[in-house]
Enzyme design. Structure first.
Site, PDB file in Angstrom:
ATOM      1  N   ASP A 233      -5.322  -5.961   3.562  1.00 54.46           N
ATOM      2  CA  ASP A 233      -5.368  -7.013   2.514  1.00 54.46           C
ATOM      3  C   ASP A 233      -4.292  -7.617   1.919  1.00 54.46           C
ATOM      4  OD1 ASP A 233      -7.255  -8.564   0.811  1.00 54.46           O
ATOM      5  OD2 ASP A 233      -7.091  -7.016  -0.559  1.00 54.46           O
ATOM      6  N   GLU A 477      -6.185   4.430   3.713  1.00 56.26           N
ATOM      7  CA  GLU A 477      -7.694   3.693   4.239  1.00 56.26           C
ATOM      8  C   GLU A 477      -7.734   3.922   5.759  1.00 56.26           C
ATOM      9  OE1 GLU A 477      -9.549   0.524   2.229  1.00 56.26           O
ATOM     10  OE2 GLU A 477      -9.287   1.441   0.194  1.00 56.26           O
ATOM     11  N   TYR A 530     -14.072   1.349  -5.449  1.00 52.46           N
ATOM     12  CA  TYR A 530     -14.211   0.179  -6.058  1.00 52.46           C
ATOM     13  C   TYR A 530     -15.736   0.125  -6.736  1.00 52.46           C
ATOM     14  CZ  TYR A 530      -9.561  -1.300  -4.750  1.00 52.46           C
ATOM     15  OH  TYR A 530      -8.432  -1.275  -4.764  1.00 52.46           O
ATOM     16  N   GLU A 566      -6.800   4.188  -6.030  1.00 53.59           N
ATOM     17  CA  GLU A 566      -7.202   2.752  -6.438  1.00 53.59           C
ATOM     18  C   GLU A 566      -8.553   2.534  -6.939  1.00 53.59           C
ATOM     19  OE1 GLU A 566      -6.976   0.173  -2.813  1.00 53.59           O
ATOM     20  OE2 GLU A 566      -5.297   0.969  -2.073  1.00 53.59           O
TER      21      GLU A 566
HETATM   22  C1  BDP Z   1      -8.455  -1.384  -0.538  1.00 56.94           C
HETATM   23  C2  BDP Z   1      -7.057  -1.691   0.054  1.00 56.94           C
HETATM   24  C3  BDP Z   1      -6.129  -2.649  -0.758  1.00 56.94           C
HETATM   25  C4  BDP Z   1      -7.000  -3.868  -0.726  1.00 56.94           C
HETATM   26  C5  BDP Z   1      -8.136  -3.483  -1.854  1.00 56.94           C
HETATM   27  C6  BDP Z   1      -8.925  -4.423  -2.438  1.00 56.94           C
HETATM   28  O1  BDP Z   1      -6.548  -0.248   0.015  1.00 56.94           O
HETATM   29  O2  BDP Z   1      -5.043  -3.014   0.244  1.00 56.94           O
HETATM   30  O3  BDP Z   1      -6.221  -4.685  -1.529  1.00 56.94           O
HETATM   31  O4  BDP Z   1      -8.731  -2.697  -1.148  1.00 56.94           O
HETATM   32  O5  BDP Z   1      -9.702  -5.096  -1.505  1.00 56.94           O
HETATM   33  O6  BDP Z   1      -9.443  -1.210   0.028  1.00 56.94           O
HETATM   34  O7  BDP Z   1      -8.711  -5.097  -3.607  1.00 56.94           O
END
Ligand code: BDP
Length: 686
Positions: A233, A477, A530, A566
């Site tokens: 991404d 990942e 997330y 993250e």
């Molecule tokens: C995670 C990835 C990261 C992405 C992020 C996203 O590690 O590189 O930018 O998601 O979707 O899975 O914002």
């Protein structure tokens, strides 16, 4: 010296044959891959044979170019000539030997700044989205005085693959962007007239490159064209991304300096050093001086033979992270003077270093025997116009913002960052989780494994002496639920620990803990998740318990320290919605706040060691309908202005510094005055 016959770029084959023949080839290739994959699977599963690790490559030299009384450094940064190859003929310039004369005599050239990505410099989507090779060229003179020296050409990074000619002679070839390479050009230089350096840069990513990508052919209004696909991404920026240097060394010179620091029970710094000279002559000898920050000599050592020794720094001032001490980021300087039997002080090299210890247990990670709690970011090297090009104004601004917000760490997601940024991290006390360029690792093969290991070898070779580097991240990942992931990562982890047993290893895992096959090989488990964004979108009531449960699950399964590498939410600056709604500034702040509650609950259970927001700043990605002008999960905009969440995060990071690290000199503007009562409440909380 690389062989020209092997030089044809990797995507050329797509245009050597007619379309139907290509389809046939692809069908046969797919069938072969399927059969090979099946056979490979049987071999691995039935016979339990591990992926063969093959021959490991070893990097040499590459000390950062620094002037001294025996060395000169010249920058070749500036405006170079540039030409994009025809996408359908990426090898045309090689066949026609464009490197033998001025680039402008072979093709149309434009101006291109170095360092910079080339993608966003011109107003042409064909350049931005180019797949394949581009050419760079510039001229330079070297002084006559260099005739008695060795002359080196060094690139901080060219993405992804580079071929370099000096005056028409091929002098270097390097793969894997984000990492430096150099070559000696003494015998190729004209001392009396102009010199020409020509660079061919290929941005194609394949299933065996690090990171991985795929070239597919598609019909367009201009016929069949190659399209670069990748799952990661961030935009696949390309070009000469970091500085280009010419530098000199004497004939006999210091090739490498390897440091290993420790602190003894009396508080003295122990600085193990190993010096490697290019001639490997056991009659060499060296004088090593250690200076403190005020330039006082704190130890002197004389070594000969293997040029290995130990310096001692009485009552050492340890390297501490920002906000973990009143005098963080203390750096000493090591000065090495190499002598041969024939000549004294033939080469002199100086570099800064810090002294600190790292230890890790099943529940914690300690620096100088004090538990670390990471308050940090995932980041990108990214900005408008320059793309991934090194820019000192941006670098300085970013470190000022990291300090402003009270962070003490970041991960170099998802590739090695510039050497200059590593030096900034040392100087500012920012801890680095240093990541190799393997993202979304998949389709495991021997060739991929070799390249993956080589990327780690180059990274560790480059960064091993930085006190700021506290951990290696071996992937982001990776698809660790897939066949062969287990053997593959067993080998990557083994190799990384072999290269550097002094630092723990981690990887940012997104696979569910029940199907993951990697965490068991790590020292510290990092997970990306997330909540309320990719899962249960918008549900702020489904964050806190999920984070607590997932982190606890990882710890219970593997009995290792855990951190969240993250979490975050895309946010368009200036978009406000009450009640909070996805993409608004309110949503990002509230989603963070729900994570903070989880982190605080986790901190009290004793195994949770840090939080890294995704992301420091907005950044560009490939074009997709899920991204508005790129990824907007930045706490800062792409122009480095704060979103509302930045102010919230700043309060938390400084409050944590106060609570965990006894840092009480908080910024006076952390809390804006609202009322006497509120001010009192804020102070009481600290
Ligand atoms: C995670 C990835 C990261 C992405 C992020 C996203 O590690 O590189 O930018 O998601 O979707 O899975 O914002």
């Amino acid at each position: 010296m690389p062989d020209l016959r092997n030089l044809f770029p990797r995507n050329e084959r797509y245009f050597q044959t007619s379309v139907w023949y290509c389809w046939l080839c692809q069908f046969i290739r797919s069938l072969t891959f399927f059969l090979m994959g099946f056979i490979g699977y049987m071999v691995n599963v039935v016979f339990g044979i591990m992926l063969v690790s093959g021959e490991d490559k070893i990097t040499e030299g590459l000390l950062y170019p620094r002037e001294s009384e025996t060395r000169e450094v010249r920058s070749l940064d500036g405006v170079w000539s540039f030409a994009k190859s025809d996408t359908k003929q990426p090898s045309e310039g090689l066949r026609e030997k464009w490197f033998l004369k001025d680039l402008a005599d072979s093709t149309n050239v434009i101006h291109m700044p170095v360092p910079s990505s080339y993608n966003d410099i011109v107003e042409d989507a064909a350049v931005r989205d180019h797949v394949g090779t581009v050419w760079y060229e510039r001229k330079f003179f070297v002084p006559k005085s260099w005739q008695t020296q060795r002359v080196w050409l060094r690139f901080g990074s060219v993405h992804y693959e580079a071929y370099v000619w000096i005056n028409g002679n091929l002098v270097a070839r390097h793969s894997i962007g984000h990492l430096p390479f150099e070559t000696e050009i003494t015998s190729h230089i004209n001392y009396a007239k102009e010199n020409r350096v020509t660079v061919l840069c290929d941005n194609v990513l394949l299933q065996t490159t690090i990171p991985q990508g795929k070239i597919v052919e598609q019909d367009s209004d201009n016929g069949r064209i190659p399209i670069q696909q990748y799952t990661f991404d961030f935009f696949n920026y390309a070009g000469i991304h970091r500085s280009v240097h010419l530098y000199t060394t004497p004939n006999t010179f210091i090739k490498e300096i390897i440091l290993d620091t420790d602190v003894d029970s009396e508080g003295n710094g122990i600085v193990g050093f190993r010096i490697i000279a290019n001639n490997n002559d056991t009659t060499n000898y060296a004088k090593v001086m250690i200076y403190d920050r005020e330039r006082n000599i704190v130890d002197t050592q004389a070594v000969d033979g293997s040029l290995t020794g130990t310096a001692t720094i009485r009552n050492v001032k340890k390297w501490w992270p920002y906000l973990m001490s009143s005098d963080p980021a203390y750096l000493y300087t090591i000065e090495v003077k190499l002598s041969t039997r024939a000549e004294e002080n033939v080469d002199v090299y100086r570099m800064k270093f810090g002294v600190r210890t790292l230890k890790w247990t099943n529940t914690s990670f300690l620096i100088n025997d004090k538990p670390i709690y990471f308050r940090g970011f995932g980041r990108h090297e990214d900005s408008d116009i320059r793309g991934k090009g090194l820019d000192f104004a941006l670098l300085t601004k970013d470190f000022n913002l990291l300090r402003w917000i009270g962070a003490n760490a970041y991960r170099t997601s998802h590739y090695p960052y510039s050497e200059e940024s590593m030096q900034f991290a040392d100087e500012h006390g920012i801890m680095i989780v240093d990541e190799c360029p393997s993202v979304d690792t998949d389709n495991y093969s021997n060739e991929l494994l070799l390249n993956h290991k080589f990327s780690l070898e180059q990274l560790i070779h480059r960064d091993r002496n930085h006190p700021s580097v506290v951990m290696w991240s071996i992937a982001n990942e990776p698809r660790t639920q897939k066949t062969n992931a287990d053997q593959y990562f067993a080998e990557v982890a083994r190799y990384t620990k072999l290269l550097d047993p002094s630092r723990p290893i981690t990887a940012a895992i997104a696979v569910h803990m029940n199907s993951d096959e990697l965490a068991k090989y790590l020292d510290i488990i990092s997970f990306n998740r997330y909540n309320a964004w990719y899962t249960n979108t918008g549900r702020l009531d489904m964050v806190t318990n999920n984070v607590v449960n997932e982190a606890t699950g990882w710890h219970e399964k593997h009995n290792k320290p855990v951190l969240m590498s993250e979490y975050g939410a895309d946010t368009v600056e200036g978009l406000h919605m009450l009640p909070a709604y996805v993409w608004s500034e309110e949503f990002q702040s509230q989603q963070f706040s729900k994570h903070f509650e989880a982190f605080d609950r986790l901190r009290s259970s004793g195994f949770f060691i840090g939080e890294f927001v995704w992301n420091f700043a907005d950044f560009k990605t490939a074009q997709t309908y899920t991204r508005v002008g790129g990824n907007k999960k930045g706490v800062f905009t792409r122009n480095r202005q704060p979103k509302a969440s930045a102010h919230l995060l700043r309060k938390r990071y400084f409050e944590l510094a106060s609570e965990l690290d006894n840092y009480h000199t908080l910024p006076t503007n952390l809390y804006e005055y609202t009322s006497q009562n509120q001010k009192q409440l804020d102070r009481n909380e600290l």
